[in-house]
Motif scaffolding. Structure first.
Motif: not given
Length: 277
Positions: A42-46
């Motif tokens: 999903g991408g980099l964890a915010r």
């Protein structure tokens, strides 16, 4: 300005930000490359701490630019807190608004704090990670001062997990323990020229060294699209159109007799050339 004065001014600015703006929703920061975002689930964890490392001082500007690009994607329209140790200005250059604008980043969106030591970097970044209305925090301690221990990084990770403010720590590569969700090694790559030999897009090698979710090491070669504010895969060299440096010359329509490179041309060489044609 002293460290205490800088921190006091930072607290005042962060308090002003906190009044009108709600906290940002947690989730993931997509980098813009489908395969990369899918690999990262999903991408980099915010709501996490991430390390963006360079191999040394030479690649530190590239690692910084990569981290700032990620921060701008994460922040959307919110401000970004950028905390730097002042000694870095002499090693890798001072932040320049025109340079940020050339990357497609809005200089007015950055709150730049410069402090004299790594401990102050840690304190200022800690203030930022607790300010939920911020879009991102970028922190840059000097490599020679190792005050960001496992315990210190764990405090940062817990603070960003609570606020949802992604925190990116830019540093030279190290092997010590850290509570960061991911650790990346970033270096610059030659940009491919655009049409008319216009300056190409900023290019990076980004290698995932560590992921607390158990993902293995992997490497990507990416470009930063200034207009879209997004990363994209860097084309393979065989797929990049060759830039023309000389006009195309059509082949001769008939064979040409060889002429001597030195010395006078024989009197009958013209006739020989005519006969060859």
């Amino acid at each position: 300005m002293s460290t205490s004065a800088a921190l006091a001014e930072l607290r005042s600015q962060l308090a002003a930000l906190a009044r009108p703006a709600p906290a940002m929703a947690k989730g993931h920061v997509e980098l813009g490359i489908a395969s990369l975002d899918a690999f990262l689930m999903g991408g980099l964890a915010r709501a996490a701490l991430h390390e963006i490392c360079s191999q040394g001082t030479t690649d530190l500007p590239a690692a910084t630019a990569f981290a700032l690009a990620v921060a701008m994607r994460a922040a959307q329209e919110r401000p970004v807190l950028w905390v730097r140790q002042d000694v870095l200005d002499g090693e890798s250059g001072r932040p320049h608004p025109a340079g940020l604008a050339e990357l497609g980043l809005d200089p007015d969106r950055f709150l730049l704090v410069t402090v004299p030591d790594a401990e102050s970097v840690l304190r200022a970044a800690g203030e930022g990670t607790r300010c939920a209305p911020l879009g991102a925090v970028v922190m840059q301690p000097h490599a020679g001062e190792n005050v960001i221990t496992l315990t210190a990084s764990r405090r940062l990770a817990l603070a960003t997990e609570a606020s949802g403010v992604i925190t990116l720590m830019v540093r030279t590569v190290r092997t010590g323990a850290s509570a960061a969700q991911t650790r990346w090694l970033v270096s610059g790559k030659p940009s491919r020229p655009l049409e008319g030999n216009a300056p190409g897009y900023p290019a990076f090698m980004a290698r995932l060294l560590r992921h607390r979710g158990g993902l293995g090491e992997r490497e990507w070669h990416v470009e930063w699209d200034r207009e879209r504010r997004s990363f994209r895969p860097m084309p393979e060299p065989s797929l990049v159109p060759r830039m023309k440096t000389e006009p195309d010359v059509p082949p001769l329509s008939h064979p040409m007799a060889a002429l001597p490179a030195d010395g006078p041309v024989a009197a009958d060489s013209g006739a020989a050339a005519r006969r060859a044609g």
